[in-house]
Design an enzyme around this catalytic site. Structure first.
Site, PDB file in Angstrom:
ATOM      1  N   THR A 222       0.819  -1.213   0.000  1.00 33.51           N
ATOM      2  CA  THR A 222       0.000   0.000   0.000  1.00 33.51           C
ATOM      3  C   THR A 222       0.856   1.268   0.000  1.00 33.51           C
ATOM      4  O   THR A 222       1.999   1.242   0.413  1.00 33.51           O
ATOM      5  CB  THR A 222      -0.850  -0.062   1.292  1.00 33.51           C
ATOM      6  OG1 THR A 222      -1.742  -1.142   1.158  1.00 33.51           O
ATOM      7  CG2 THR A 222      -1.589   1.215   1.591  1.00 33.51           C
ATOM      8  N   ARG A 250     -13.498  -8.493  -0.172  1.00 38.98           N
ATOM      9  CA  ARG A 250     -12.799  -8.147   1.074  1.00 38.98           C
ATOM     10  C   ARG A 250     -12.334  -6.680   1.052  1.00 38.98           C
ATOM     11  O   ARG A 250     -11.836  -6.179   0.059  1.00 38.98           O
ATOM     12  CB  ARG A 250     -11.599  -9.086   1.227  1.00 38.98           C
ATOM     13  CG  ARG A 250     -10.714  -8.803   2.442  1.00 38.98           C
ATOM     14  CD  ARG A 250      -9.518  -7.947   2.088  1.00 38.98           C
ATOM     15  NE  ARG A 250      -8.616  -7.783   3.214  1.00 38.98           N
ATOM     16  CZ  ARG A 250      -7.631  -6.892   3.246  1.00 38.98           C
ATOM     17  NH1 ARG A 250      -7.410  -6.110   2.232  1.00 38.98           N
ATOM     18  NH2 ARG A 250      -6.853  -6.806   4.308  1.00 38.98           N
ATOM     19  N   GLY A 252      -9.954  -3.969   3.300  1.00 36.76           N
ATOM     20  CA  GLY A 252      -8.962  -3.901   4.378  1.00 36.76           C
ATOM     21  C   GLY A 252      -9.085  -2.628   5.193  1.00 36.76           C
ATOM     22  O   GLY A 252     -10.148  -1.994   5.235  1.00 36.76           O
ATOM     23  N   ASP A 253      -7.987  -2.265   5.816  1.00 38.68           N
ATOM     24  CA  ASP A 253      -7.988  -1.093   6.695  1.00 38.68           C
ATOM     25  C   ASP A 253      -7.819   0.226   5.947  1.00 38.68           C
ATOM     26  O   ASP A 253      -8.225   1.279   6.441  1.00 38.68           O
ATOM     27  CB  ASP A 253      -6.841  -1.206   7.711  1.00 38.68           C
ATOM     28  CG  ASP A 253      -5.487  -1.277   7.000  1.00 38.68           C
ATOM     29  OD1 ASP A 253      -5.367  -2.046   6.014  1.00 38.68           O
ATOM     30  OD2 ASP A 253      -4.552  -0.565   7.405  1.00 38.68           O
ATOM     31  N   THR A 273       0.086   0.764   6.919  1.00 34.57           N
ATOM     32  CA  THR A 273       0.254  -0.281   5.908  1.00 34.57           C
ATOM     33  C   THR A 273       0.568  -1.594   6.604  1.00 34.57           C
ATOM     34  O   THR A 273       1.322  -1.621   7.568  1.00 34.57           O
ATOM     35  CB  THR A 273       1.365   0.055   4.895  1.00 34.57           C
ATOM     36  OG1 THR A 273       1.521  -1.058   4.005  1.00 34.57           O
ATOM     37  CG2 THR A 273       2.689   0.370   5.563  1.00 34.57           C
ATOM     38  N   GLY A 274      -0.037  -2.658   6.124  1.00 38.53           N
ATOM     39  CA  GLY A 274       0.207  -3.945   6.758  1.00 38.53           C
ATOM     40  C   GLY A 274      -1.008  -4.828   6.636  1.00 38.53           C
ATOM     41  O   GLY A 274      -1.875  -4.594   5.783  1.00 38.53           O
ATOM     42  N   GLY A 276      -4.274  -5.713   6.997  1.00 43.28           N
ATOM     43  CA  GLY A 276      -5.409  -4.852   7.271  1.00 43.28           C
ATOM     44  C   GLY A 276      -6.343  -5.304   8.375  1.00 43.28           C
ATOM     45  O   GLY A 276      -6.832  -4.486   9.155  1.00 43.28           O
TER      46      GLY A 276
HETATM   47  N1  ASP Z   1      -3.310  -2.702   4.593  1.00 45.70           N
HETATM   48  C1  ASP Z   1      -3.592  -3.136   3.267  1.00 45.70           C
HETATM   49  C2  ASP Z   1      -4.785  -4.060   3.304  1.00 45.70           C
HETATM   50  O1  ASP Z   1      -4.910  -4.844   4.219  1.00 45.70           O
HETATM   51  C3  ASP Z   1      -2.453  -3.825   2.611  1.00 45.70           C
HETATM   52  C4  ASP Z   1      -1.146  -3.102   2.692  1.00 45.70           C
HETATM   53  O2  ASP Z   1      -0.945  -2.259   3.534  1.00 45.70           O
HETATM   54  O3  ASP Z   1      -0.264  -3.376   1.881  1.00 45.70           O
HETATM   55  O4  ASP Z   1      -5.579  -4.029   2.390  1.00 45.70           O
END
Ligand code: ASP
Length: 356
Positions: A222, A250, A252-253, A273-274, A276
């Site tokens: 992200t 789905r 995410g965050d 980022t991570g 989610g």
């Molecule tokens: N946080 C993002 C998600 O879960 C993915 C990412 O940060 O790379 O969609």
């Protein structure tokens, strides 16, 4: 007399008619401005391009140079806006556009594929001066989802739109619409095939279940940006393609205000980022702001506590970039690396990829 009555009822009708959100100016005048201004006359910007198992031994010098060049181009775009007195909101949007238009990052052009081999993009943006926010989820034809998030914030009565409705709104607002094929990249398709072929791990809920970095990090990449402008206003934005092989629409965050993005002039601006699901459960971006507000601790302390202690304890992996109302910055992650860059008011630039 009759005429006067008709005129009065018409005037009353106009006065009672609900005001649309309208332009940015309307919105700002309708929303309470946060009264906290920075105590120092400064500005700054921080970006990320995703966190994960980013190890030097897996990187070629060419790939590393390509990432660094793009991060530099992106942050300089936002920095120039801030230097010229532009708003943090504009800096965040334009900086993210550079990253969205690059195939290197999991946002815009480089978005990952869903299980069904399509791209569903999410984004959000928040204005720390008004606590106004906009977000979109699951869009497949909008070239720059962060622009659409900003449109939702400024020109709709809502905070979050999704799917076909969000795309309809993008068309009405005359944003750039692309053929879904625009998001096709060879690398992301290869990654999807690899993830689909990988045997289902018995402990698939755990990030440590996968040893192939490409599979393990199929959920990362992200992009995000936080900025403080010369007027003392904070803004944050995040844009993503989500997780490789995601199913069932789905989300995410990244498009969730408080989890992936948060900004409040009284505290800080954060982009996450991570993985989610963990960032949603931990309300990570808002939690950092809340810790500063309620515990009266610094941005650095709050970020460390939320990422290294609370998120890690939950089993989540990833990181954040953040900036506070005085221009202090934080880049905290519990993964091997996070693409990141900072620029301050003196024009000093830092770029990082791995753990220091
Ligand atoms: N946080 C993002 C998600 O879960 C993915 C990412 O940060 O790379 O969609």
């Amino acid at each position: 007399m009759k005429k006067v009555l008709i005129f009065l009822s018409f005037a009353l009708f106009l006065a009672c008619k609900e005001q649309p959100k309208g332009t940015a100016e309307t919105v700002l005048s309708n929303t309470t401005k946060q009264d906290t201004k920075p105590t120092v006359n400064t500005f700054g910007i921080v970006i990320h391009g995703g966190a994960g198992t980013i190890l030097k031994e897996n990187m070629t010098p060419e790939k590393e140079a390509a990432y660094k060049t793009k991060l530099e181009e992106a942050i300089k775009t936002g920095h120039t806006i801030l230097k010229n007195g532009g708003t943090s909101l504009e800096a965040v949007e334009k900086t993210i556009n550079v990253l969205e238009d690059s195939p290197l990052f999991n946002a815009g052009k480089g978005a990952v594929f869903t299980y069904d081999e399509i791209n569903e993009l999410d984004a959000s943006i928040m204005d720390g001066s008004t606590l106004n926010a906009g977000a979109v989820a699951g869009v497949s034809v909008v070239k720059n989802p962060i622009n659409l998030a900003k449109e939702v914030m400024l020109n709709s009565p809502h905070v979050m739109l999704s799917g076909r409705g969000a795309e309809q709104f993008a068309k009405e607002r005359k944003l750039e619409i692309v053929d879904p094929k625009y998001f096709y990249t060879e690398n992301r398709m290869k990654a999807l095939k690899k993830v689909k072929k990988a045997p289902e791990h018995p402990d698939a809920k755990s990030a440590t279940s996968f040893y192939d970095p490409e599979i393990k990090d199929s959920k990362f990449g992200t992009v995000g940006c936080v900025a403080l402008d010369k007027h003392g206003n904070l803004a944050a934005g995040t844009s993503t393609g989500g997780m490789t092989a995601k199913k069932w629409n789905r989300i995410g965050d990244s498009p969730i205000i408080g989890a992936g993005t948060y900004a409040n002039n009284a505290t800080c601006a954060v982009s996450s980022t991570g993985w989610g699901e963990y960032f949603i459960r931990g309300m990570v971006a808002y939690d950092i702001s809340a810790m500063m507000e309620y515990k009266k601790i610094s941005l650095e302390e709050a970020s460390k506590e939320v990422i290294q202690k609370k998120l890690t304890k939950l089993g989540g992996t990833g990181g954040i970039v953040a900036i506070d109302h005085q221009g202090n910055i934080a880049m905290e992650f519990n993964t091997e690396g996070m693409y990141r860059a900072t620029m301050n008011a003196n024009g000093e630039l830092t770029i990082g990829i791995y753990k220091e």
